[in-house]
Design an enzyme around this catalytic site. Structure first.
Site, short mmCIF file in Angstrom:
data_model
loop_
_atom_site.label_atom_id
_atom_site.label_comp_id
_atom_site.label_asym_id
_atom_site.label_seq_id
_atom_site.Cartn_x
_atom_site.Cartn_y
_atom_site.Cartn_z
N TRP A 196 37.52 50.84 48.02
CA TRP A 196 39.33 50.42 48.40
C TRP A 196 40.30 52.09 48.84
O TRP A 196 40.67 51.12 49.53
CB TRP A 196 39.67 49.06 47.44
CG TRP A 196 38.87 47.77 47.41
CD1 TRP A 196 37.63 47.87 45.99
CD2 TRP A 196 39.25 47.03 48.55
NE1 TRP A 196 37.46 46.26 46.57
CE2 TRP A 196 38.14 45.62 48.10
CE3 TRP A 196 40.09 46.87 49.44
CZ2 TRP A 196 37.90 44.96 48.53
CZ3 TRP A 196 39.08 45.95 49.89
CH2 TRP A 196 38.52 44.58 49.73
N ASP B 150 47.27 51.10 44.31
CA ASP B 150 46.62 50.29 44.24
C ASP B 150 46.45 50.08 43.09
O ASP B 150 45.13 50.49 42.35
CB ASP B 150 45.53 50.12 45.01
CG ASP B 150 44.99 48.94 45.37
OD1 ASP B 150 44.95 48.16 44.84
OD2 ASP B 150 44.07 49.02 45.99
N LYS C 58 43.33 38.99 40.45
CA LYS C 58 41.83 39.18 39.22
C LYS C 58 42.51 38.84 38.08
O LYS C 58 42.63 37.65 37.41
CB LYS C 58 41.94 41.03 39.62
CG LYS C 58 40.93 41.01 40.74
CD LYS C 58 41.77 41.67 42.27
CE LYS C 58 40.79 42.51 43.11
NZ LYS C 58 39.68 41.69 43.52
N1 PMP Z 1 42.28 47.19 46.33
C1 PMP Z 1 41.26 46.51 45.27
C2 PMP Z 1 41.50 47.66 44.33
C3 PMP Z 1 40.98 45.31 45.56
O1 PMP Z 1 39.77 45.28 43.65
C4 PMP Z 1 41.11 44.08 46.30
C5 PMP Z 1 40.44 42.94 46.31
N2 PMP Z 1 38.67 42.82 46.22
C6 PMP Z 1 42.26 45.05 47.87
C7 PMP Z 1 42.21 46.12 47.46
C8 PMP Z 1 41.74 43.94 48.51
O2 PMP Z 1 42.65 43.10 48.11
P1 PMP Z 1 43.33 41.54 49.52
O3 PMP Z 1 41.95 40.27 49.88
O4 PMP Z 1 43.68 40.97 48.92
O5 PMP Z 1 44.07 42.44 50.98
#
Ligand code: PMP
Length: 365
Positions: free
Chosen positions: A103, A173, A197
């Site tokens: 991520w 994040d 989550k």
């Molecule tokens: N950052 C992290 C740490 C994540 O776990 C996730 C989703 N699994 C995201 C970003 C992306 O999130 P979204 O699908 O809501 O854009």
């Protein structure tokens, strides 16, 4: 199937049962409204109460200091991958990114579309198995911000403490460990977390940002992408994600009233994680934990078995026991047990028992 299973999904993830029960009880008529929460206006007095409570609860639970704005946005965490650089990078300023998993790497790619971004540390050559010590970071003292991912959901590596970046604002994040433990908000310029989550259903992202950082954003931005619009609009610049904010409010109530707040919750979460990591360590050689010990995530426990065939068999046997959504992300493989706030100790122990049983059956074969 009418029985509830143990859902180890990484997100959208399990929601606490008492919260689901309350949603069900209020679904046809929100108390006082005579309408479902799915039917009320984001400008109604009922939503005033919901939004007000959600923000107040969050501020109390996280002990958000003065000077921070809280906004609830749509667009998921990945919209924040874009909004952060769009708001804060310009021709004179670059940002630093600490990369500890998939991520964070994606957030960097997005930042580079808007401006210049440096890599302050990269865990990829080591296959994303750990977070860095602050002394390992290559930081630019003039960076506009330092971005990091407090918990990498796919690899299962987590910072115990945020990196030390001196006077440069930290942007975090926190999608997959938000509300799982207390954090010192005063150390951050901006924290964002998608809800799906620990904080509710998908469709909403919480942003906590300091007014000093907000003051440094670029002028002339598209208004939907400008943090100022959402701060000034009180999370109602456009139609708010009413239902996820409502569930978020119920979850924050549950955290305070039933789990005793974040300090108590973090102890429960650590104990749950220990049950699984102890099982991995006791059968090391058969099970292999992905993350190095000091970087192991309390939220996403990732591990491999000796072969892909055994992994398939393990997952199928788990599903037959009502332990579902354990397949690791395709980029890491193996098994990933996401054990957010709503996963009970009973669920974790059932998984541990299956791990022990599976080891006994296969270790010598
Ligand atoms: N950052 C992290 C740490 C994540 O776990 C996730 C989703 N699994 C995201 C970003 C992306 O999130 P979204 O699908 O809501 O854009």
């Amino acid at each position: 199937m009418s029985e509830r299973v143990f859902n180890f999904s990484a997100g959208p993830a399990a929601i606490p049962l008492p919260v689901l029960e309350q949603v069900r009880a209020e679904m046809l008529s929100l108390p006082g409204a005579g309408m479902s929460v799915l039917e009320i206006s984001h400008r109604s007095k009922w939503f005033d109460a919901i939004l007000g409570e959600a923000e107040e609860n969050l501020r109390r639970i996280l002990a958000v200091p003065k000077g921070y704005h809280v906004v609830f946005l749509q667009g998921g965490a990945q919209l924040q991958f874009d909004m952060v650089p769009i708001n804060f990078l310009d021709a004179e300023h670059s940002a630093d990114y600490v990369l500890t998993g998939s991520w964070g790497a994606k957030a960097l790619e997005e930042a580079r579309i808007s401006g210049s971004a440096r890599v302050a540390w990269d865990g990829k050559p080591e296959r994303w198995v750990r977070v860095p010590r602050s002394s390992e970071l290559d930081l630019d003292p003039d960076a506009r911000y330092v971005h990091f991912t407090s918990n990498e959901t796919i690899q299962g590596v987590q910072f115990r403490e945020p990196p030390d970046t001196g006077a440069v604002p930290l942007v975090c994040d926190a999608s997959s460990d938000f509300l799982s433990r207390p954090i010192d908000v005063s150390r951050y310029g901006l924290i964002y977390a998608c809800a799906q989550k620990n904080a509710g259903p998908a469709g909403m992202t919480v942003v906590v940002l300091h007014d000093d950082l907000l003051a440094r954003r670029r002028e002339g931005l598209h208004r939907m992408l400008d943090y100022r619009s959402h701060v000034d609009g009180g999370s109602r610049y456009n139609t708010s994600p009413v239902f996820p904010i409502y569930v978020f409010g119920l979850i924050t109530r549950w955290i305070e009233r039933e789990m005793g707040g974040l300090s108590a919750l973090t102890r429960v979460n650590e104990e749950k994680a220990k049950v699984l990591y102890d099982a991995l360590d006791e059968h090391a050689g058969f099970y292999t934990a992905h993350a190095e010990r000091d970087s192991r995530s309390v939220m996403n426990v990732t591990f491999r078995l000796p072969s892909e065939e055994l992994e398939k068999e393990f997952l199928a046997g788990a599903a037959a026991r009502g332990l579902v959504e354990l397949k690791g992300h395709r980029s890491v493989g193996g098994v990933r047990a996401s054990i957010y706030n709503a996963m009970t100790r009973a669920g974790v122990e059932a998984l541990r028992d299956w791990m022990v049983e599976f080891h006994t059956a296969h270790a010598s074969s």
